[in-house]
Design a protein around this motif. Structure first.
Motif, PDB file in Angstrom:
ATOM      1  N   ASP A  36       0.836  -1.203   0.000  1.00  0.00           N
ATOM      2  CA  ASP A  36       0.000   0.000   0.000  1.00  0.00           C
ATOM      3  C   ASP A  36       0.872   1.254   0.000  1.00  0.00           C
ATOM      4  OD1 ASP A  36       1.101  -0.036   2.474  1.00  0.00           O
ATOM      5  OD2 ASP A  36      -0.777  -0.012   3.598  1.00  0.00           O
ATOM      6  N   GLY A  37       2.181   1.063  -0.257  1.00  0.00           N
ATOM      7  CA  GLY A  37       3.097   2.206  -0.287  1.00  0.00           C
ATOM      8  C   GLY A  37       3.124   2.825  -1.684  1.00  0.00           C
ATOM      9  N   ASN A  38       4.017   3.771  -1.865  1.00  0.00           N
ATOM     10  CA  ASN A  38       4.069   4.505  -3.127  1.00  0.00           C
ATOM     11  C   ASN A  38       4.906   3.818  -4.197  1.00  0.00           C
ATOM     12  OD1 ASN A  38       2.475   6.782  -2.435  1.00  0.00           O
ATOM     13  ND2 ASN A  38       4.143   7.512  -1.136  1.00  0.00           N
ATOM     14  N   LEU A  39       5.721   2.792  -3.811  1.00  0.00           N
ATOM     15  CA  LEU A  39       6.747   2.383  -4.759  1.00  0.00           C
ATOM     16  C   LEU A  39       6.812   0.901  -5.143  1.00  0.00           C
ATOM     17  CD1 LEU A  39       9.660   4.608  -3.366  1.00  0.00           C
ATOM     18  CD2 LEU A  39       8.234   5.031  -5.344  1.00  0.00           C
ATOM     19  N   ASN A  40       6.501  -0.024  -4.262  1.00  0.00           N
ATOM     20  CA  ASN A  40       6.902  -1.422  -4.483  1.00  0.00           C
ATOM     21  C   ASN A  40       5.747  -2.413  -4.379  1.00  0.00           C
ATOM     22  OD1 ASN A  40       9.908  -0.890  -4.450  1.00  0.00           O
ATOM     23  ND2 ASN A  40       9.282  -0.005  -2.488  1.00  0.00           N
ATOM     24  N   VAL A  42       4.513  -5.857  -2.512  1.00  0.00           N
ATOM     25  CA  VAL A  42       4.780  -6.584  -1.261  1.00  0.00           C
ATOM     26  C   VAL A  42       3.857  -7.807  -1.240  1.00  0.00           C
ATOM     27  CG1 VAL A  42       4.755  -6.495   1.260  1.00  0.00           C
ATOM     28  CG2 VAL A  42       5.379  -4.444  -0.037  1.00  0.00           C
ATOM     29  N   ILE A  55       7.457 -12.304   4.106  1.00  0.00           N
ATOM     30  CA  ILE A  55       7.137 -11.196   3.201  1.00  0.00           C
ATOM     31  C   ILE A  55       8.174 -11.188   2.075  1.00  0.00           C
ATOM     32  CG2 ILE A  55       7.185  -8.658   3.016  1.00  0.00           C
ATOM     33  CD1 ILE A  55       4.640  -9.660   4.402  1.00  0.00           C
ATOM     34  N   LYS A  57       9.338  -8.558  -0.726  1.00  0.00           N
ATOM     35  CA  LYS A  57       9.168  -7.185  -1.203  1.00  0.00           C
ATOM     36  C   LYS A  57       9.952  -7.034  -2.495  1.00  0.00           C
ATOM     37  CE  LYS A  57       9.695  -2.330  -0.060  1.00  0.00           C
ATOM     38  NZ  LYS A  57       9.855  -1.308   0.946  1.00  0.00           N
ATOM     39  N   MET A 110      11.760 -11.156   3.850  1.00  0.00           N
ATOM     40  CA  MET A 110      11.925 -10.726   5.249  1.00  0.00           C
ATOM     41  C   MET A 110      10.838 -11.263   6.159  1.00  0.00           C
ATOM     42  SD  MET A 110      10.919  -6.707   5.133  1.00  0.00           S
ATOM     43  CE  MET A 110      10.938  -6.256   3.419  1.00  0.00           C
ATOM     44  N   GLN A 111      11.087 -11.049   7.444  1.00  0.00           N
ATOM     45  CA  GLN A 111      10.173 -11.469   8.504  1.00  0.00           C
ATOM     46  C   GLN A 111       8.796 -10.818   8.310  1.00  0.00           C
ATOM     47  OE1 GLN A 111      11.778 -10.138  12.219  1.00  0.00           O
ATOM     48  NE2 GLN A 111      10.094 -10.970  13.444  1.00  0.00           N
ATOM     49  N   ASP A 112       7.761 -11.618   8.491  1.00  0.00           N
ATOM     50  CA  ASP A 112       6.397 -11.087   8.422  1.00  0.00           C
ATOM     51  C   ASP A 112       6.050 -10.405   9.746  1.00  0.00           C
ATOM     52  OD1 ASP A 112       3.738 -10.595   7.947  1.00  0.00           O
ATOM     53  OD2 ASP A 112       3.100 -12.673   8.302  1.00  0.00           O
ATOM     54  N   LEU A 113       5.639  -9.155   9.648  1.00  0.00           N
ATOM     55  CA  LEU A 113       5.315  -8.380  10.864  1.00  0.00           C
ATOM     56  C   LEU A 113       3.814  -8.107  10.957  1.00  0.00           C
ATOM     57  CD1 LEU A 113       8.254  -5.819  10.587  1.00  0.00           C
ATOM     58  CD2 LEU A 113       8.094  -7.768  12.147  1.00  0.00           C
ATOM     59  N   ILE A 118       0.777  -0.718  11.208  1.00  0.00           N
ATOM     60  CA  ILE A 118       1.519   0.460  10.743  1.00  0.00           C
ATOM     61  C   ILE A 118       1.187   1.623  11.692  1.00  0.00           C
ATOM     62  CG2 ILE A 118       1.594   2.185   8.880  1.00  0.00           C
ATOM     63  CD1 ILE A 118       3.238  -0.246   8.149  1.00  0.00           C
ATOM     64  N   PHE A 236       6.327  -0.259  12.025  1.00  0.00           N
ATOM     65  CA  PHE A 236       5.335  -1.230  12.484  1.00  0.00           C
ATOM     66  C   PHE A 236       5.382  -1.232  14.006  1.00  0.00           C
ATOM     67  CE2 PHE A 236       4.904  -3.880   8.503  1.00  0.00           C
ATOM     68  CZ  PHE A 236       3.509  -3.982   8.562  1.00  0.00           C
ATOM     69  N   ASP A 246      11.372  -0.452   5.521  1.00  0.00           N
ATOM     70  CA  ASP A 246      11.367   0.350   4.292  1.00  0.00           C
ATOM     71  C   ASP A 246      12.512   1.380   4.167  1.00  0.00           C
ATOM     72  OD1 ASP A 246      10.424   1.186   1.854  1.00  0.00           O
ATOM     73  OD2 ASP A 246       8.802   2.416   2.647  1.00  0.00           O
ATOM     74  N   GLU A 248      14.576   2.068   1.838  1.00  0.00           N
ATOM     75  CA  GLU A 248      15.125   2.118   0.475  1.00  0.00           C
ATOM     76  C   GLU A 248      15.687   3.502   0.132  1.00  0.00           C
ATOM     77  OE1 GLU A 248      11.896   1.572  -2.533  1.00  0.00           O
ATOM     78  OE2 GLU A 248      10.640   2.184  -0.863  1.00  0.00           O
TER      79      GLU A 248
HETATM   80  N1  LIG Z   1       7.805  -7.047   6.934  1.00  0.00           N
HETATM   81  C1  LIG Z   1       6.504  -6.808   6.699  1.00  0.00           C
HETATM   82  N2  LIG Z   1       5.546  -7.535   7.329  1.00  0.00           N
HETATM   83  C2  LIG Z   1       4.230  -7.331   7.085  1.00  0.00           C
HETATM   84  N3  LIG Z   1       3.768  -6.419   6.205  1.00  0.00           N
HETATM   85  C3  LIG Z   1       4.660  -5.662   5.543  1.00  0.00           C
HETATM   86  C4  LIG Z   1       6.074  -5.812   5.758  1.00  0.00           C
HETATM   87  N4  LIG Z   1       6.725  -4.932   4.974  1.00  0.00           N
HETATM   88  C5  LIG Z   1       5.774  -4.246   4.319  1.00  0.00           C
HETATM   89  N5  LIG Z   1       4.535  -4.669   4.663  1.00  0.00           N
HETATM   90  C6  LIG Z   1       3.229  -4.146   4.172  1.00  0.00           C
HETATM   91  O1  LIG Z   1       3.419  -3.567   2.898  1.00  0.00           O
HETATM   92  C7  LIG Z   1       3.137  -2.165   2.943  1.00  0.00           C
HETATM   93  C8  LIG Z   1       4.116  -1.413   2.062  1.00  0.00           C
HETATM   94  O2  LIG Z   1       5.438  -1.656   2.519  1.00  0.00           O
HETATM   95  P1  LIG Z   1       6.579  -0.582   2.374  1.00  0.00           P
HETATM   96  O3  LIG Z   1       7.871  -1.224   2.732  1.00  0.00           O
HETATM   97  O4  LIG Z   1       6.210   0.656   3.136  1.00  0.00           O
HETATM   98  O5  LIG Z   1       6.491  -0.310   0.796  1.00  0.00           O
HETATM   99  P2  LIG Z   1       6.841   0.977  -0.090  1.00  0.00           P
HETATM  100  O6  LIG Z   1       8.338   1.012  -0.163  1.00  0.00           O
HETATM  101  O7  LIG Z   1       6.190   0.725  -1.396  1.00  0.00           O
HETATM  102  O8  LIG Z   1       6.294   2.177   0.638  1.00  0.00           O
HETATM  103  C9  LIG Z   1       3.223  -1.771   4.422  1.00  0.00           C
HETATM  104  O9  LIG Z   1       2.412  -0.657   4.693  1.00  0.00           O
HETATM  105  C10 LIG Z   1       2.721  -3.033   5.086  1.00  0.00           C
HETATM  106  O10 LIG Z   1       1.306  -3.053   5.064  1.00  0.00           O
END
Ligand SMILES: Nc1ncnc2c1ncn2[C@@H]1O[C@H](COP(=O)(O)OP(=O)(O)O)[C@@H](O)[C@H]1O
Ligand SMILES: CSC[C@H]1O[C@H](OP(=O)(O)O)[C@H](O)[C@@H]1O
Length: 401
Positions: A36-40, A42, A55, A57, A110-113, A118, A236, A246, A248
């Motif tokens: 749900d972020g702006n770039l990637n 997941v 997870i 990404k 990576m580890q699921d959180l 958020i 988180f 995140d 990056e």
């Molecule tokens: N390690 C994680 N465990 C669980 N959910 C994750 C994890 N990393 C990312 N997410 C989910 O994916 C969403 C986008 O991740 P994020 O790293 O912020 O992406 P972006 O770089 O696109 O902003 C987070 O808001 C969260 O809901």
């Protein structure tokens, strides 16, 4: 699966199966794209029979929020995974564990959180997190100290700087934080109701001078390895745990940029209280919690950073009386300036915040936007005079009156 292409949910399962020691051979796996972020992208991959999950990404070759017209380097996946590993070595409990990094697919495992929330969502729900200040203060003190010239070998640091040259992601910050908000740029999303206040920002040359000085620091001051985008959407949280995700945008920059990102997003929520509280007393209560958190984060950061310096610095000249006090004051001043800059960009820039934008009542949303702009611009104007974190809290409180 070698050549780069964005994975589908089922290809994400195939990739997860290929990882050693994570899942049972041949067991059923489920996959959901949850970015749900702006770039990637997941992907959440789970194994219902054991309850295990991970997870994946994956970086896209463009900025998802804009589309393919905004190409973006895949190398940011390397930056993110390496930064997470360095941060884990310094703060083992405060970031997700990285199981693997697959350069060909620009993919981090990576580890699921998912048992955390958020933090931006948590604050919008008006949850309080009593351990957050201690956790993030420690994260800031340890990651910033141990990656700076004070806390690591200065020749090795230069090698580190090379690995974390992150020009494309820095350029996003340079444009979206230090340029577009101060002119009538097509990248902005100006809320029509506050156009007069935004136009005042575009015309304020005194403000632009401070922004130019802050931008110069962002461009040139390779002080420590920053997270680079430490907003509450990159944290988180649950009552007993805080995890920073995140990184990056990681690069070598001024420490106050990371600290300021945390404070800016707490203050954006402070402004957004205009639209969230049931009554004035509850708004005031949550605002006191937010300003108290800013105070506690700064105090934890400063105390732990000074302790690390006193215990671990081997640098003779850094022990010169007065130098540490000067250094901390400069970090505080930068923090004021970057807090303000990171607030202003979220009011009328390209990427805004749900704290304010999800307010339903239009009049309350407008009040929140004006408040955020007023606090942000005052912090920028004042940054080079700052001498105590209490002044930041005073600016916020005065803007409400
Ligand atoms: N390690 C994680 N465990 C669980 N959910 C994750 C994890 N990393 C990312 N997410 C989910 O994916 C969403 C986008 O991740 P994020 O790293 O912020 O992406 P972006 O770089 O696109 O902003 C987070 O808001 C969260 O809901
Ligand atoms: C075109 S990127 C805009 C904005 O998005 C990034 O945030 P995130 O990756 O957490 O969604 C970063 O803050 C950029 O400035």
């Amino acid at each position: 699966m070698s050549a780069y292409h964005p994975l589908t949910e089922s290809e994400a399962i195939d990739y997860a199966r290929s990882l050693p020691d994570l899942f049972q051979p041949d067991s059923e796996l489920a996959s959901r794209e949850i970015g749900d972020g702006n770039l990637n992208l997941v992907f959440h991959i789970s194994e219902p029979s054991t309850g295990k999950s991970i997870i994946l990404k994956q970086a896209l070759p463009y900025a998802k929020v804009v589309g393919e017209s905004w190409p973006l380097t895949l190398d940011r996946a390397r930056i993110e995974s390496e930064a997470l590993m360095i941060q884990e070595s310094l703060c083992p409990d405060l970031v997700p564990h990285v199981y693997a990094y697959e350069p060909d697919l620009a993919l981090t495992v990576m580890q699921d959180l998912s048992d955390h929330i958020i933090m931006r969502k948590g604050l919008i729900e008006r949850n309080k997190y009593p351990l957050f200040a201690e956790h993030i203060g420690t994260f800031l003190a340890r990651t910033l100290f141990y990656t700076s010239d004070l806390g690591m070998n200065q020749q090795e640091k230069k090698e580190r700087v090379k690995r974390f040259i992150n020009p494309e992601l820095c350029k996003i910050t340079e444009d979206l934080i230090f340029d577009d908000p101060y002119m009538d740029s097509p990248n902005n999303n100006v809320p029509p109701a506050i156009r007069d206040a935004v136009a005042a920002v575009w015309q304020d040359t005194g403000l632009h001078l401070e922004v130019a000085i802050l931008r110069e620091k962002f461009l040139t001051h390779a002080q420590a390895l920053l997270h680079g985008d430490l907003h509450t959407g990159s944290i988180f949280i649950k009552p007993d745990s805080t995890k920073v995700i995140d990184p990056e945008f990681a690069y070598y920059g001024p420490m106050g940029f990371d600290i300021g990102a945390v404070f800016a997003n707490l203050l954006l929520n402070f402004a957004a209280q205009e639209g969230w509280g049931e009554d004035e007393a509850s708004r005031q209560d949550f605002r006191s919690y937010l300003t108290g958190t800013i105070r506690d984060v700064w105090e934890t950061f400063e105390r732990e950073f000074r302790e690390l310096w006193n215990r671990h610095s081997t640098d003779r000249i850094a022990k010169t009386p007065g130098y540490q006090d000067w250094y901390m004051r400069e970090v505080l001043r930068d923090t004021f300036g970057f807090t303000g800059s990171k607030m202003v960009r979220r009011v009328h820039g390209l990427a805004q915040v749900a704290d304010i934008n999800q307010i339903q009542d239009e009049a309350a949303k407008e009040r929140a936007q004006r408040l955020a702009l007023a606090i942000g611009t005052s912090l920028i104007q004042f940054n080079r005079q700052a001498s105590s974190i209490e002044e930041m809290i005073e600016f916020a409180k005065k803007a409400v009156k």
